[in-house]
Design an enzyme around this catalytic site. Sequence first.
Site, PDB file in Angstrom:
ATOM      1  N   PRO A   1       0.842  -1.203   0.000  1.00 48.40           N
ATOM      2  CA  PRO A   1       0.000   0.000   0.000  1.00 48.40           C
ATOM      3  C   PRO A   1       0.871   1.244   0.000  1.00 48.40           C
ATOM      4  O   PRO A   1       1.816   1.352   0.791  1.00 48.40           O
ATOM      5  CB  PRO A   1      -0.797  -0.122   1.306  1.00 48.40           C
ATOM      6  CG  PRO A   1       0.036  -1.004   2.184  1.00 48.40           C
ATOM      7  CD  PRO A   1       0.763  -1.941   1.277  1.00 48.40           C
ATOM      8  N   MET A   2       0.559   2.193  -0.892  1.00 45.44           N
ATOM      9  CA  MET A   2       1.343   3.430  -0.997  1.00 45.44           C
ATOM     10  C   MET A   2       0.396   4.600  -1.205  1.00 45.44           C
ATOM     11  O   MET A   2      -0.372   4.618  -2.169  1.00 45.44           O
ATOM     12  CB  MET A   2       2.341   3.336  -2.164  1.00 45.44           C
ATOM     13  CG  MET A   2       3.417   2.277  -1.997  1.00 45.44           C
ATOM     14  SD  MET A   2       4.460   2.130  -3.472  1.00 45.44           S
ATOM     15  CE  MET A   2       3.371   1.195  -4.565  1.00 45.44           C
ATOM     16  N   MET A   3       0.465   5.567  -0.293  1.00 41.88           N
ATOM     17  CA  MET A   3      -0.396   6.744  -0.400  1.00 41.88           C
ATOM     18  C   MET A   3      -0.114   7.496  -1.697  1.00 41.88           C
ATOM     19  O   MET A   3       1.043   7.689  -2.079  1.00 41.88           O
ATOM     20  CB  MET A   3      -0.172   7.674   0.793  1.00 41.88           C
ATOM     21  CG  MET A   3      -0.645   7.102   2.114  1.00 41.88           C
ATOM     22  SD  MET A   3      -2.421   6.742   2.153  1.00 41.88           S
ATOM     23  CE  MET A   3      -3.102   8.397   2.031  1.00 41.88           C
TER      24      MET A   3
ATOM     25  N   GLN B   1      -6.270  -1.556   3.634  1.00 40.93           N
ATOM     26  CA  GLN B   1      -5.384  -1.157   4.727  1.00 40.93           C
ATOM     27  C   GLN B   1      -5.992   0.006   5.491  1.00 40.93           C
ATOM     28  O   GLN B   1      -6.455   0.982   4.886  1.00 40.93           O
ATOM     29  CB  GLN B   1      -3.989  -0.746   4.254  1.00 40.93           C
ATOM     30  CG  GLN B   1      -3.068  -0.549   5.460  1.00 40.93           C
ATOM     31  CD  GLN B   1      -1.701   0.013   5.151  1.00 40.93           C
ATOM     32  OE1 GLN B   1      -1.574   1.109   4.640  1.00 40.93           O
ATOM     33  NE2 GLN B   1      -0.662  -0.764   5.460  1.00 40.93           N
TER      34      GLN B   1
ATOM     35  N   CYS C   1       3.834   3.274   9.048  1.00 40.99           N
ATOM     36  CA  CYS C   1       4.019   4.605   8.481  1.00 40.99           C
ATOM     37  C   CYS C   1       4.652   5.531   9.519  1.00 40.99           C
ATOM     38  O   CYS C   1       4.115   5.672  10.623  1.00 40.99           O
ATOM     39  CB  CYS C   1       2.693   5.173   7.992  1.00 40.99           C
ATOM     40  SG  CYS C   1       2.858   6.812   7.250  1.00 40.99           S
TER      41      CYS C   1
ATOM     42  N   HIS D   1       8.501  -4.576   7.162  1.00 39.52           N
ATOM     43  CA  HIS D   1       9.440  -3.720   6.452  1.00 39.52           C
ATOM     44  C   HIS D   1      10.778  -3.833   7.169  1.00 39.52           C
ATOM     45  O   HIS D   1      10.886  -3.499   8.348  1.00 39.52           O
ATOM     46  CB  HIS D   1       8.945  -2.272   6.465  1.00 39.52           C
ATOM     47  CG  HIS D   1       9.749  -1.362   5.599  1.00 39.52           C
ATOM     48  ND1 HIS D   1       9.225  -0.224   5.030  1.00 39.52           N
ATOM     49  CD2 HIS D   1      11.025  -1.416   5.179  1.00 39.52           C
ATOM     50  CE1 HIS D   1      10.149   0.381   4.308  1.00 39.52           C
ATOM     51  NE2 HIS D   1      11.255  -0.326   4.403  1.00 39.52           N
TER      52      HIS D   1
ATOM     53  N   GLY E   1      10.635  -4.340   1.608  1.00 35.07           N
ATOM     54  CA  GLY E   1      11.760  -3.408   1.669  1.00 35.07           C
ATOM     55  C   GLY E   1      12.958  -3.853   0.850  1.00 35.07           C
ATOM     56  O   GLY E   1      13.479  -4.948   1.042  1.00 35.07           O
TER      57      GLY E   1
ATOM     58  N   GLY F   1       6.944  -2.414  -3.187  1.00 39.98           N
ATOM     59  CA  GLY F   1       6.235  -1.162  -3.327  1.00 39.98           C
ATOM     60  C   GLY F   1       6.725  -0.314  -4.482  1.00 39.98           C
ATOM     61  O   GLY F   1       6.285  -0.459  -5.613  1.00 39.98           O
TER      62      GLY F   1
END
Length: 329
Positions: free
Chosen positions: A14-16, A67, A97, A168, A209, A230
Amino acid sequence: MDDVFAAHRFSVAPMMDYTDRHFRVLMRQITGRSLLYTEMVVAQALHHGRRPMLLAFDPSEKPLALQVGGDDPALLAQAARLAAEWNYDEINLNVGCPSEKVQKGRFGACLMADPDRVAHCVAAMAAAGPLPVTVKHRIGIDALDSFEALVRFVDCVAAAGASRFSVHARKAWLSGLDPKQNRTLPPLRPELVHQLKYERPTLRIELNGGLQHLDDCLPHLQQLDGVMVGRAVYDHPLRWRRVDQDLFGQREQPEATASSVVRGLIPYAERWCTNGGRLWPIARHLVQVVEGVRGARHWRRQLGEAAGAKTAGPEVLDASARQLEDQGL
Protein backbone atom coordinates in the site's frame (compact mmCIF):
# COMPACT_ATOMS: atom_id res chain seq x y z
CA MET A 1 -7.45 -20.10 5.33
CA ASP A 2 -4.19 -21.88 4.49
CA ASP A 3 -5.10 -22.06 0.81
CA VAL A 4 -5.86 -18.34 0.78
CA PHE A 5 -2.52 -17.37 2.26
CA ALA A 6 -0.57 -19.85 0.16
CA ALA A 7 -1.84 -17.93 -2.87
CA HIS A 8 -0.56 -14.61 -1.53
CA ARG A 9 3.16 -15.12 -2.03
CA PHE A 10 3.57 -11.77 -3.75
CA SER A 11 1.87 -8.51 -2.90
CA VAL A 12 2.07 -4.88 -3.97
CA ALA A 13 2.55 -2.66 -0.94
CA PRO A 14 0.00 0.00 0.00
CA MET A 15 1.34 3.43 -1.00
CA MET A 16 -0.40 6.74 -0.40
CA ASP A 17 -1.13 8.65 -3.64
CA TYR A 18 -0.06 5.64 -5.70
CA THR A 19 -2.05 2.46 -5.10
CA ASP A 20 -5.44 3.92 -5.88
CA ARG A 21 -8.15 1.97 -7.69
CA HIS A 22 -6.86 3.01 -11.12
CA PHE A 23 -3.32 1.78 -10.51
CA ARG A 24 -4.67 -1.45 -9.10
CA VAL A 25 -6.63 -2.11 -12.30
CA LEU A 26 -3.44 -1.35 -14.24
CA MET A 27 -1.55 -3.93 -12.17
CA ARG A 28 -4.22 -6.51 -12.95
CA GLN A 29 -3.13 -6.29 -16.58
CA ILE A 30 0.30 -7.48 -15.41
CA THR A 31 -0.48 -9.94 -12.63
CA GLY A 32 -3.79 -11.54 -11.81
CA ARG A 33 -2.63 -13.46 -8.75
CA SER A 34 -0.75 -10.92 -6.64
CA LEU A 35 -2.45 -9.49 -3.58
CA LEU A 36 -3.11 -5.77 -3.98
CA TYR A 37 -3.69 -3.21 -1.24
CA THR A 38 -5.61 0.01 -1.03
CA GLU A 39 -3.98 3.20 0.09
CA MET A 40 -4.24 3.55 3.84
CA VAL A 41 -7.75 4.58 4.89
CA VAL A 42 -8.11 6.18 8.31
CA ALA A 43 -10.68 4.34 10.41
CA GLN A 44 -12.09 7.61 11.70
CA ALA A 45 -12.75 8.76 8.12
CA LEU A 46 -14.73 5.58 7.50
CA HIS A 47 -16.77 6.25 10.61
CA HIS A 48 -17.73 9.75 9.53
CA GLY A 49 -18.91 8.81 6.06
CA ARG A 50 -17.81 9.15 2.40
CA ARG A 51 -17.62 5.37 2.37
CA PRO A 52 -18.30 4.81 -1.35
CA MET A 53 -15.41 7.09 -2.22
CA LEU A 54 -13.12 5.41 0.31
CA LEU A 55 -14.14 1.79 -0.22
CA ALA A 56 -15.41 1.30 -3.78
CA PHE A 57 -13.30 -0.76 -6.17
CA ASP A 58 -13.61 -2.55 -9.48
CA PRO A 59 -14.21 -6.33 -9.23
CA SER A 60 -11.15 -6.94 -11.41
CA GLU A 61 -8.91 -5.69 -8.59
CA LYS A 62 -9.44 -8.76 -6.40
CA PRO A 63 -7.80 -10.29 -4.44
CA LEU A 64 -7.68 -7.00 -2.58
CA ALA A 65 -6.84 -5.97 0.98
CA LEU A 66 -8.10 -2.85 2.72
CA GLN A 67 -5.38 -1.16 4.73
CA VAL A 68 -6.57 0.95 7.64
CA GLY A 69 -4.91 3.27 10.10
CA GLY A 70 -6.02 3.95 13.64
CA ASP A 71 -5.62 3.05 17.29
CA ASP A 72 -9.25 2.87 18.44
CA PRO A 73 -10.43 -0.75 18.71
CA ALA A 74 -14.09 0.20 18.25
CA LEU A 75 -13.45 2.22 15.08
CA LEU A 76 -11.17 -0.48 13.69
CA ALA A 77 -13.78 -3.14 14.42
CA GLN A 78 -16.25 -1.07 12.43
CA ALA A 79 -13.70 -0.85 9.61
CA ALA A 80 -13.35 -4.64 9.64
CA ARG A 81 -17.12 -5.05 9.35
CA LEU A 82 -17.23 -2.59 6.46
CA ALA A 83 -14.37 -4.38 4.71
CA ALA A 84 -16.35 -7.61 4.83
CA GLU A 85 -19.54 -5.88 3.66
CA TRP A 86 -17.70 -4.37 0.70
CA ASN A 87 -16.24 -7.78 -0.20
CA TYR A 88 -12.56 -7.19 0.49
CA ASP A 89 -10.39 -10.26 0.97
CA GLU A 90 -8.38 -9.03 3.96
CA ILE A 91 -8.04 -6.10 6.32
CA ASN A 92 -4.57 -4.83 7.20
CA LEU A 93 -3.53 -2.56 10.06
CA ASN A 94 -0.83 0.02 9.34
CA VAL A 95 1.83 -0.04 12.05
CA GLY A 96 4.63 1.07 9.75
CA CYS A 97 4.02 4.60 8.48
CA PRO A 98 6.45 7.05 10.15
CA SER A 99 4.99 10.35 8.92
CA GLU A 100 4.55 13.16 11.44
CA LYS A 101 0.89 13.56 10.49
CA VAL A 102 0.20 9.88 11.16
CA GLN A 103 2.06 10.05 14.48
CA LYS A 104 -0.14 12.96 15.58
CA GLY A 105 -3.11 10.70 14.94
CA ARG A 106 -1.50 8.10 17.23
CA PHE A 107 -1.22 5.38 14.63
CA GLY A 108 1.31 4.03 12.18
CA ALA A 109 4.84 3.09 13.23
CA CYS A 110 4.62 4.79 16.63
CA LEU A 111 2.25 2.01 17.72
CA MET A 112 5.17 -0.41 17.78
CA ALA A 113 5.98 1.13 21.16
CA ASP A 114 2.57 -0.05 22.43
CA PRO A 115 2.08 -3.68 21.40
CA ASP A 116 -0.77 -4.11 23.89
CA ARG A 117 -2.74 -1.35 22.13
CA VAL A 118 -2.10 -2.98 18.75
CA ALA A 119 -3.20 -6.33 20.19
CA HIS A 120 -6.47 -4.82 21.46
CA CYS A 121 -7.07 -3.34 17.99
CA VAL A 122 -6.34 -6.60 16.21
CA ALA A 123 -8.51 -8.59 18.59
CA ALA A 124 -11.42 -6.21 18.00
CA MET A 125 -10.97 -6.41 14.24
CA ALA A 126 -10.76 -10.20 14.27
CA ALA A 127 -13.91 -10.49 16.40
CA ALA A 128 -15.84 -8.10 14.18
CA GLY A 129 -16.00 -10.19 11.05
CA PRO A 130 -14.73 -13.10 8.97
CA LEU A 131 -11.81 -11.44 7.19
CA PRO A 132 -8.18 -12.25 7.96
CA VAL A 133 -6.55 -9.45 9.98
CA THR A 134 -2.93 -8.75 9.02
CA VAL A 135 -0.38 -6.21 10.21
CA LYS A 136 2.26 -4.23 8.32
CA HIS A 137 5.04 -2.95 10.55
CA ARG A 138 8.74 -2.15 10.84
CA ILE A 139 11.53 -4.13 12.48
CA GLY A 140 11.68 -1.39 15.10
CA ILE A 141 11.47 2.32 15.84
CA ASP A 142 14.05 4.73 17.24
CA ALA A 143 15.95 3.05 20.09
CA LEU A 144 13.31 0.30 20.32
CA ASP A 145 15.10 -1.73 17.66
CA SER A 146 16.33 -4.93 19.26
CA PHE A 147 15.34 -8.30 17.89
CA GLU A 148 13.90 -9.14 21.29
CA ALA A 149 11.57 -6.13 21.08
CA LEU A 150 10.48 -7.20 17.60
CA VAL A 151 9.65 -10.70 18.84
CA ARG A 152 7.72 -9.33 21.83
CA PHE A 153 5.66 -7.14 19.51
CA VAL A 154 4.90 -9.97 17.09
CA ASP A 155 4.09 -12.46 19.84
CA CYS A 156 1.67 -10.06 21.50
CA VAL A 157 -0.13 -9.20 18.27
CA ALA A 158 -0.16 -12.80 17.01
CA ALA A 159 -1.86 -13.93 20.21
CA ALA A 160 -4.59 -11.36 19.51
CA GLY A 161 -5.39 -12.93 16.14
CA ALA A 162 -3.13 -11.41 13.49
CA SER A 163 -2.92 -13.82 10.54
CA ARG A 164 0.18 -12.47 8.77
CA PHE A 165 2.99 -10.00 9.46
CA SER A 166 4.33 -7.90 6.59
CA VAL A 167 7.64 -6.70 7.95
CA HIS A 168 9.44 -3.72 6.45
CA ALA A 169 13.07 -4.66 7.07
CA ARG A 170 14.11 -1.14 8.10
CA LYS A 171 13.48 0.47 11.43
CA ALA A 172 11.83 3.89 11.41
CA TRP A 173 13.17 7.06 12.96
CA LEU A 174 10.11 8.92 14.19
CA SER A 175 11.96 12.23 14.54
CA GLY A 176 14.64 13.62 12.29
CA LEU A 177 13.73 11.71 9.13
CA ASP A 178 10.81 12.27 6.77
CA PRO A 179 8.88 9.34 5.25
CA LYS A 180 11.03 9.32 2.10
CA GLN A 181 14.24 9.19 4.13
CA ASN A 182 12.75 6.43 6.27
CA ARG A 183 12.42 4.33 3.10
CA THR A 184 16.10 4.66 2.27
CA LEU A 185 18.40 5.77 5.11
CA PRO A 186 17.90 3.25 7.92
CA PRO A 187 19.81 0.16 6.81
CA LEU A 188 17.93 -2.84 5.49
CA ARG A 189 18.13 -5.83 7.80
CA PRO A 190 16.25 -8.67 6.07
CA GLU A 191 18.18 -11.15 8.19
CA LEU A 192 16.02 -10.10 11.14
CA VAL A 193 12.88 -11.01 9.22
CA HIS A 194 14.37 -14.41 8.41
CA GLN A 195 15.38 -14.85 12.04
CA LEU A 196 11.84 -13.97 13.10
CA LYS A 197 10.46 -16.70 10.84
CA TYR A 198 13.05 -19.16 12.16
CA GLU A 199 12.10 -18.34 15.78
CA ARG A 200 8.35 -18.38 15.03
CA PRO A 201 7.94 -20.92 12.22
CA THR A 202 4.16 -21.25 12.64
CA LEU A 203 3.58 -17.55 11.96
CA ARG A 204 3.12 -16.20 8.44
CA ILE A 205 5.94 -13.74 7.80
CA GLU A 206 6.33 -11.59 4.70
CA LEU A 207 9.36 -9.45 3.76
CA ASN A 208 9.00 -5.86 2.58
CA GLY A 209 11.76 -3.41 1.67
CA GLY A 210 14.61 -3.21 -0.83
CA LEU A 211 13.29 -5.75 -3.34
CA GLN A 212 13.97 -4.36 -6.82
CA HIS A 213 13.59 -7.35 -9.14
CA LEU A 214 11.77 -10.67 -9.16
CA ASP A 215 15.11 -12.43 -8.88
CA ASP A 216 15.68 -10.57 -5.60
CA CYS A 217 12.49 -12.11 -4.22
CA LEU A 218 13.10 -15.75 -5.07
CA PRO A 219 15.78 -16.55 -2.43
CA HIS A 220 13.60 -15.03 0.33
CA LEU A 221 10.63 -17.12 -0.72
CA GLN A 222 12.59 -20.27 0.08
CA GLN A 223 12.30 -19.43 3.79
CA LEU A 224 9.52 -16.84 4.10
CA ASP A 225 5.81 -16.99 3.33
CA GLY A 226 5.70 -14.01 1.00
CA VAL A 227 7.30 -10.86 -0.33
CA MET A 228 5.84 -7.38 -0.66
CA VAL A 229 7.17 -4.82 -3.16
CA GLY A 230 6.23 -1.16 -3.33
CA ARG A 231 8.10 1.57 -5.21
CA ALA A 232 9.85 -0.81 -7.58
CA VAL A 233 6.45 -2.02 -8.80
CA TYR A 234 5.09 1.47 -9.30
CA ASP A 235 8.24 2.81 -10.97
CA HIS A 236 8.82 -0.26 -13.14
CA PRO A 237 5.50 -2.12 -13.52
CA LEU A 238 6.52 -4.34 -16.44
CA ARG A 239 9.58 -5.49 -14.54
CA TRP A 240 7.11 -7.78 -12.70
CA ARG A 241 5.40 -9.28 -15.74
CA ARG A 242 6.54 -12.80 -14.86
CA VAL A 243 5.19 -12.90 -11.30
CA ASP A 244 2.23 -15.12 -12.19
CA GLN A 245 4.35 -17.45 -14.30
CA ASP A 246 7.33 -17.80 -11.94
CA LEU A 247 5.64 -17.59 -8.53
CA PHE A 248 2.20 -19.02 -9.23
CA GLY A 249 3.02 -21.55 -11.95
CA GLN A 250 0.78 -20.04 -14.64
CA ARG A 251 3.18 -20.86 -17.46
CA GLU A 252 0.52 -20.69 -20.15
CA GLN A 253 -0.31 -17.07 -19.41
CA PRO A 254 1.24 -14.64 -21.92
CA GLU A 255 3.52 -11.95 -20.53
CA ALA A 256 2.11 -8.45 -20.42
CA THR A 257 3.45 -5.83 -22.80
CA ALA A 258 3.16 -2.06 -22.71
CA SER A 259 0.47 -2.14 -25.38
CA SER A 260 -1.50 -4.96 -23.72
CA VAL A 261 -1.54 -3.01 -20.44
CA VAL A 262 -2.86 0.14 -22.10
CA ARG A 263 -5.40 -1.75 -24.17
CA GLY A 264 -6.51 -3.79 -21.17
CA LEU A 265 -7.42 -0.57 -19.36
CA ILE A 266 -9.85 0.58 -22.05
CA PRO A 267 -12.99 -1.29 -20.80
CA TYR A 268 -12.36 0.03 -17.31
CA ALA A 269 -11.81 3.56 -18.63
CA GLU A 270 -15.08 3.32 -20.56
CA ARG A 271 -16.98 2.48 -17.37
CA TRP A 272 -15.18 5.18 -15.40
CA CYS A 273 -15.68 7.95 -17.94
CA THR A 274 -19.31 6.95 -18.60
CA ASN A 275 -19.98 7.49 -14.90
CA GLY A 276 -18.51 10.99 -15.02
CA GLY A 277 -14.88 10.31 -14.18
CA ARG A 278 -11.99 11.97 -15.99
CA LEU A 279 -9.37 9.98 -17.88
CA TRP A 280 -6.32 11.63 -16.35
CA PRO A 281 -6.49 9.86 -12.95
CA ILE A 282 -6.17 6.58 -14.88
CA ALA A 283 -3.62 7.71 -17.47
CA ARG A 284 -1.24 9.27 -14.94
CA HIS A 285 -0.21 5.83 -13.77
CA LEU A 286 0.94 4.81 -17.27
CA VAL A 287 4.04 7.01 -17.26
CA GLN A 288 6.44 4.16 -16.45
CA VAL A 289 4.79 1.44 -18.51
CA VAL A 290 7.10 2.44 -21.38
CA GLU A 291 10.71 2.96 -20.32
CA GLY A 292 14.16 2.43 -21.72
CA VAL A 293 13.12 2.35 -25.38
CA ARG A 294 13.42 4.85 -28.18
CA GLY A 295 10.47 7.22 -28.33
CA ALA A 296 9.30 6.57 -24.75
CA ARG A 297 9.53 10.22 -23.76
CA HIS A 298 7.59 11.33 -26.83
CA TRP A 299 4.88 8.72 -26.14
CA ARG A 300 4.53 9.87 -22.53
CA ARG A 301 4.26 13.49 -23.56
CA GLN A 302 1.60 12.75 -26.15
CA LEU A 303 -0.40 10.63 -23.72
CA GLY A 304 -0.15 13.27 -21.00
CA GLU A 305 -1.32 16.07 -23.25
CA ALA A 306 -4.22 14.08 -24.68
CA ALA A 307 -5.36 12.49 -21.41
CA GLY A 308 -5.19 15.80 -19.55
CA ALA A 309 -7.97 17.34 -21.60
CA LYS A 310 -11.30 17.60 -19.76
CA THR A 311 -13.11 15.86 -22.60
CA ALA A 312 -10.56 13.02 -22.96
CA GLY A 313 -12.04 9.53 -23.06
CA PRO A 314 -11.02 5.92 -23.75
CA GLU A 315 -10.21 6.79 -27.36
CA VAL A 316 -6.98 8.35 -26.04
CA LEU A 317 -5.90 5.00 -24.62
CA ASP A 318 -6.84 3.28 -27.87
CA ALA A 319 -4.64 5.66 -29.87
CA SER A 320 -1.78 5.21 -27.40
CA ALA A 321 -2.08 1.42 -27.54
CA ARG A 322 -2.00 1.48 -31.35
CA GLN A 323 1.18 3.57 -31.25
CA LEU A 324 2.83 0.97 -29.04
CA GLU A 325 1.57 -1.93 -31.13
CA ASP A 326 3.02 -0.31 -34.25
CA GLN A 327 6.40 -0.28 -32.49
CA GLY A 328 6.07 -3.89 -31.31
CA LEU A 329 5.90 -2.86 -27.65
